[in-house]
Scaffold this motif. Structure first.
Motif, PDB file in Angstrom:
ATOM      1  N   PHE A  54     -20.575   1.389  14.712  1.00 16.31           N
ATOM      2  CA  PHE A  54     -21.585   1.641  13.543  1.00 16.31           C
ATOM      3  C   PHE A  54     -22.126   0.450  12.985  1.00 16.31           C
ATOM      4  CE2 PHE A  54     -19.121   5.700  14.450  1.00 16.31           C
ATOM      5  CZ  PHE A  54     -20.094   6.479  14.402  1.00 16.31           C
ATOM      6  N   LEU A  55     -21.724  -0.676  13.338  1.00 21.73           N
ATOM      7  CA  LEU A  55     -22.633  -2.010  13.028  1.00 21.73           C
ATOM      8  C   LEU A  55     -23.936  -1.697  13.504  1.00 21.73           C
ATOM      9  CD1 LEU A  55     -19.879  -4.597  13.907  1.00 21.73           C
ATOM     10  CD2 LEU A  55     -21.119  -4.425  11.882  1.00 21.73           C
ATOM     11  N   TYR A  56     -24.926  -2.292  12.713  1.00 23.13           N
ATOM     12  CA  TYR A  56     -26.237  -2.237  13.466  1.00 23.13           C
ATOM     13  C   TYR A  56     -26.238  -3.126  14.604  1.00 23.13           C
ATOM     14  CZ  TYR A  56     -28.277   0.051   9.055  1.00 23.13           C
ATOM     15  OH  TYR A  56     -28.264   0.997   8.157  1.00 23.13           O
ATOM     16  N   PRO A  57     -27.335  -2.883  15.527  1.00 23.60           N
ATOM     17  CA  PRO A  57     -27.317  -3.792  16.803  1.00 23.60           C
ATOM     18  C   PRO A  57     -27.743  -5.137  16.289  1.00 23.60           C
ATOM     19  CG  PRO A  57     -28.107  -1.827  17.163  1.00 23.60           C
ATOM     20  CD  PRO A  57     -27.944  -1.850  15.782  1.00 23.60           C
ATOM     21  N   ASN A  58     -27.372  -5.975  17.088  1.00 21.29           N
ATOM     22  CA  ASN A  58     -27.680  -7.758  16.705  1.00 21.29           C
ATOM     23  C   ASN A  58     -29.240  -7.835  16.326  1.00 21.29           C
ATOM     24  OD1 ASN A  58     -25.165  -8.173  16.827  1.00 21.29           O
ATOM     25  ND2 ASN A  58     -25.060  -9.369  18.753  1.00 21.29           N
ATOM     26  N   ALA A  59     -30.042  -7.063  17.312  1.00 24.31           N
ATOM     27  CA  ALA A  59     -31.473  -7.410  16.991  1.00 24.31           C
ATOM     28  C   ALA A  59     -31.867  -6.960  15.633  1.00 24.31           C
ATOM     29  CB  ALA A  59     -32.201  -6.551  18.148  1.00 24.31           C
ATOM     30  N   GLU A  60     -31.131  -5.631  15.149  1.00 24.85           N
ATOM     31  CA  GLU A  60     -31.658  -5.343  13.820  1.00 24.85           C
ATOM     32  C   GLU A  60     -31.187  -6.086  12.768  1.00 24.85           C
ATOM     33  OE1 GLU A  60     -31.708  -1.020  11.458  1.00 24.85           O
ATOM     34  OE2 GLU A  60     -31.313  -0.993  13.571  1.00 24.85           O
ATOM     35  N   TYR A  76     -23.557  -2.018   8.209  1.00 23.35           N
ATOM     36  CA  TYR A  76     -23.088  -1.010   8.973  1.00 23.35           C
ATOM     37  C   TYR A  76     -23.986   0.112   8.704  1.00 23.35           C
ATOM     38  CZ  TYR A  76     -18.501  -2.826  10.123  1.00 23.35           C
ATOM     39  OH  TYR A  76     -17.603  -3.540  10.800  1.00 23.35           O
ATOM     40  N   ASP A  77     -24.026   1.154   9.593  1.00 24.24           N
ATOM     41  CA  ASP A  77     -25.182   2.139   9.304  1.00 24.24           C
ATOM     42  C   ASP A  77     -24.122   3.230   8.785  1.00 24.24           C
ATOM     43  OD1 ASP A  77     -26.647   4.402   9.252  1.00 24.24           O
ATOM     44  OD2 ASP A  77     -27.523   4.037  11.394  1.00 24.24           O
ATOM     45  N   MET A  78     -23.774   3.128   7.487  1.00 26.46           N
ATOM     46  CA  MET A  78     -22.744   3.994   7.000  1.00 26.46           C
ATOM     47  C   MET A  78     -23.268   5.426   6.933  1.00 26.46           C
ATOM     48  SD  MET A  78     -20.158   2.125   6.386  1.00 26.46           S
ATOM     49  CE  MET A  78     -19.115   3.030   5.232  1.00 26.46           C
ATOM     50  N   GLU A  79     -24.508   5.793   6.822  1.00 26.11           N
ATOM     51  CA  GLU A  79     -24.974   7.111   6.725  1.00 26.11           C
ATOM     52  C   GLU A  79     -24.745   7.983   7.985  1.00 26.11           C
ATOM     53  OE1 GLU A  79     -29.152   9.620   6.268  1.00 26.11           O
ATOM     54  OE2 GLU A  79     -29.001   7.420   5.403  1.00 26.11           O
ATOM     55  N   ARG A  80     -24.917   6.909   9.100  1.00 24.05           N
ATOM     56  CA  ARG A  80     -24.562   7.655  10.373  1.00 24.05           C
ATOM     57  C   ARG A  80     -23.107   7.760  10.540  1.00 24.05           C
ATOM     58  NH1 ARG A  80     -26.505   4.852  16.140  1.00 24.05           N
ATOM     59  NH2 ARG A  80     -25.718   6.638  17.603  1.00 24.05           N
ATOM     60  N   LEU A  81     -22.281   6.754  10.214  1.00 22.86           N
ATOM     61  CA  LEU A  81     -20.954   6.887  10.219  1.00 22.86           C
ATOM     62  C   LEU A  81     -20.476   8.046   9.288  1.00 22.86           C
ATOM     63  CD1 LEU A  81     -17.997   6.090  11.014  1.00 22.86           C
ATOM     64  CD2 LEU A  81     -18.198   4.271   9.111  1.00 22.86           C
TER      65      LEU A  81
END
Length: 237
Positions: A54-60, A76-81
């Motif tokens: 759920f880390l954002y990809p490196n590009a982002e 981290y994309d905590m909303e998605r987690l």
């Protein structure tokens, strides 16, 4: 009653959260718990996952200018987690989680982990006991039981560098591996770089955002030299 009404019974999984620093041995503890549960409860489905996906990809991360903050809460994309855990807890039949590869040092969106109504789900990650910004929920609100893996920061740094050395030892034959250039270059310089990352990124993250969550765990497992567990602390109440 559900059978009488011809409704399917919903499986609500028991969720175990495991937190702690980078390189403290969370994944090993999680696997050991998974093995023990599978032996003790052979009729139950036990699944294991990490929040690294759920880390954002490196590009982002690069686009946001926070590549050097990888692992910090904002990476981290905590909303998605939280949505993922909500779907699992709600008994959704198939829930997909992104995975992470330490070999490529990035999220693998094309290789999701499929969680299909487990009886027990073990979730490990450095952020499992943190409160996301602008959110009313803790990730741990979805946990039935939680554990924090603790150790002296100097010892964790030693394990961190040990793990870095192992990554170098397995990377030198694979040009696609993130660590391949380091494995081919000056080893002393590579370790100097790794030590700098620990001091500049991982240690501040531990002190500011990971260690303060320790008191939220039901159990604190303390480790000493050689990853030996020397103390267990249980939360009262």
């Amino acid at each position: 009653k559900a059978n009488f009404l011809q409704r399917s019974t919903m499986r609500i999984p028991y969720i175990i959260g495991i937190a702690g620093s980078v390189a403290v041995g969370k994944s090993t503890i999680a696997r050991l718990i998974s093995i023990l549960l599978n032996k003790m409860l052979p009729d139950k489905r036990v699944e294991l996952m990490t929040t690294d996906g759920f880390l954002y990809p490196n590009a982002e991360l690069k686009g946001r200018g926070i590549m050097d903050r990888k692992g910090f809460p904002e990476s981290y994309d905590m909303e998605r987690l939280l949505q993922f855990l909500n779907d699992v807890k709600a008994g959704e039949p198939v829930v997909k989680a992104p995975t992470y590869s330490h070999q490529v040092y990035d999220v693998q969106l094309d290789k999701p982990l499929v969680i299909d109504r487990p009886d027990i789900l073990i979730v490990e990650g450095i952020n499992t006991l943190q409160l996301p910004s602008n959110q009313q929920l803790y990730v741990s609100d979805y946990f039935d039981w939680s554990l924090y893996v603790d150790a002296d920061p100097d010892l964790i740094e030693h394990w961190y560098l040990q793990r870095f050395g192992m990554l170098l030892d397995t990377a030198f034959t694979d040009p696609s591996n993130y660590y391949y250039p380091y494995s081919k270059g000056d080893r002393q310089e590579a370790f100097k770089m790794a030590k700098d990352v620990w001091q500049r990124v991982d240690l501040p993250n531990l002190r500011e955002f990971i260690l303060p969550t320790k008191s939220r765990a039901d159990v604190i497992l303390h480790k000493t030299t050689g990853h030996v567990v020397d103390k267990l602390y249980l939360r009262r109440g």
